[in-house]
Design an enzyme around this catalytic site. Structure first.
Site, short mmCIF file in Angstrom:
data_model
loop_
_atom_site.label_atom_id
_atom_site.label_comp_id
_atom_site.label_asym_id
_atom_site.label_seq_id
_atom_site.Cartn_x
_atom_site.Cartn_y
_atom_site.Cartn_z
N HIS A 1 31.69 7.52 25.58
CA HIS A 1 32.44 8.48 24.76
C HIS A 1 33.93 8.37 25.05
CE1 HIS A 1 33.17 11.47 28.02
NE2 HIS A 1 31.95 11.17 28.43
N ASP B 1 36.21 10.86 24.28
CA ASP B 1 36.89 12.15 24.42
C ASP B 1 36.93 12.58 25.88
OD1 ASP B 1 34.05 12.54 24.34
OD2 ASP B 1 34.38 14.68 24.03
N ASP C 1 35.73 10.20 33.96
CA ASP C 1 34.81 10.59 32.88
C ASP C 1 35.51 10.54 31.54
OD1 ASP C 1 32.63 11.60 31.53
OD2 ASP C 1 32.94 13.66 32.16
N GLU D 1 31.66 14.20 23.01
CA GLU D 1 30.56 14.31 23.97
C GLU D 1 30.72 15.54 24.85
OE1 GLU D 1 28.43 13.74 27.82
OE2 GLU D 1 30.59 13.96 27.48
N GLU D 2 31.97 15.96 25.07
CA GLU D 2 32.23 17.03 26.03
C GLU D 2 32.09 18.43 25.44
OE1 GLU D 2 32.41 16.37 29.00
OE2 GLU D 2 33.45 14.49 29.40
N GLU E 1 28.71 6.09 31.79
CA GLU E 1 29.07 7.38 32.39
C GLU E 1 29.36 7.16 33.88
OE1 GLU E 1 29.60 10.41 31.54
OE2 GLU E 1 28.63 10.83 29.62
N HIS F 1 36.14 16.15 35.24
CA HIS F 1 36.61 17.44 34.74
C HIS F 1 37.53 18.16 35.73
CE1 HIS F 1 32.82 17.81 31.93
NE2 HIS F 1 33.40 16.61 31.87
#
Length: 359
Positions: free
Chosen positions: A72, A74, A99, A129-130, A158, A335
């Site tokens: 992903h 994003d 990530d 995705e988030e 990932e 994150h």
């Protein structure tokens, strides 16, 4: 080169830094999707398609197997951690480094530098995705163009710190509601306390023994836990409603129907007035017994681990494509304000995938 362009001749760490400096918070991926599409269309050995802000590129060499590399594009909202910063210890800092823009950089490097792989390759770059599952770009591709995702094996880049993590757990969230009757707390016997009625639910959770099944040699560890509780009207009122929010993380040998049936059975005698499924996504079997997976493990090395958590490998599993998680980032820093990735992990991941796809 224009500021909006991606230079795929950069090495993996430098390309990761460029991607990090290209903000793409969920919902704002279009400029990065444009740049990825433009860079891939310049590679003559790839056929490129696009659906929304999701880009899919494929080789068509007639190989006996097809492998999907997916990631992903994003990130979560930026936390004063862009632009990227490379320190003297070989650590790259910034939003998305772990990530999963380091994984996306590896995808792009393989796409650009392995024009004749030993297996046909599909590269998937997807958005959202988030955030909420219904916005997930990989899900949109699966719905609109499932043929774009066909393959014998898939690798989701990932963050796994270059350790293979097989499959993923399913996740089920339910709201269990108990009811009572309001009354003045000075005359509590005139009512029925809904929070007290939730006591058996909490007792059942405290005593619960989770399964630890072994699947394809990997030992998963389930969990059934209260993650929220809400009840009460005022400090002088006996409450007439209480809700306990339960999250069940289950091993991928259970179907979604079996997982829900199990949770209903656990609380069957707990005087639950409502059982509301708030969110449910199935797990993914690791598929390590597949020949392509065996060749992958031989090339990348290490000991495979179970994935404790949910990732988009579940979407590949639903399409009948066994999948693993394998990427350079470390999920422990995803994150976070101090999100970072070791540059040698990026190089290591790219080298191992290249070995697998060219040996």
């Amino acid at each position: 080169m224009p500021e909006s362009a991606l230079d795929l001749t950069l090495d993996g760490p430098a390309l990761t830094a460029r991607l990090v400096d290209f903000p793409s918070v969920s919902g704002d991926e279009k400029p990065l999707a444009d740049a990825i599409e433009q860079a891939l269309r310049a590679l003559p050995h790839l056929a490129v398609d696009r659906h929304g802000n999701n880009v899919v590129a494929r080789t068509n060499l007639g190989r006996s197997e097809r492998v999907v590399l997916a990631g992903h594009i994003d990130t979560v909202p930026i936390a004063d951690n862009v632009p990227s910063r490379l320190d003297g210890d070989g650590v790259l800092w910034g939003c998305g480094t772990s990530d999963m823009k380091s994984g996306v950089a590896v995808q792009l490097r393989i796409a650009a530098t392995v024009p004749e792989p030993n297996r046909d390759l599909t590269f998937v770059f997807y958005d959202n995705e988030e955030v909420a599952a219904h916005l997930n770009g990989l899900g949109h591709i699966a719905d609109a163009h499932p043929d774009w995702l066909e393959g014998d094996f898939a690798v989701l880049l990932e963050p796994s710190d270059t350790q293979v993590e097989g499959g993923c757990q399913g996740t089920l969230r339910v709201h269990l509601r108990t009811t009572g009757e309001r009354a003045h707390s000075a005359r509590s016997w005139m009512g029925s306390n809904a929070i007290h009625a939730a006591g058996p639910i909490l007792a059942r959770l405290a005593a619960y023994e989770p399964r630890r099944p072994v699947i394809d040699g990997l030992r998963y560890h389930e969990g059934l836990n209260a993650v929220g509780i809400e009840g009460g009207v005022a400090t002088n009122v006996i409450p007439d409603a209480c809700t306990v929010v339960i999250n069940y993380r289950y091993a991928p040998d259970r179907t979604m129907a079996e997982a829900e049936a199990h949770v209903r059975e656990v609380f069957a005698d707990c005087a639950v007035s409502e059982f509301i499924v708030d969110d449910h996504t199935g797990g993914a079997l690791p598929g390590l017994s597949h020949p392509a997976a065996a060749a992958f493990m031989e090339a990348v090395g290490g000991t495979p681990q179970p994935k404790f958590g949910w990732t988009d490998v579940s979407r590949f599993s639903a399409l009948g494509v066994p999948a693993v998680n394998y990427g350079p980032g470390d999920a422990l820093y995803a994150h976070k304000r101090d999100e970072h990735v070791a540059v040698d992990r990026i190089t290591h991941c790219e080298e191992r995938l290249r070995r697998w796809l060219t040996a």
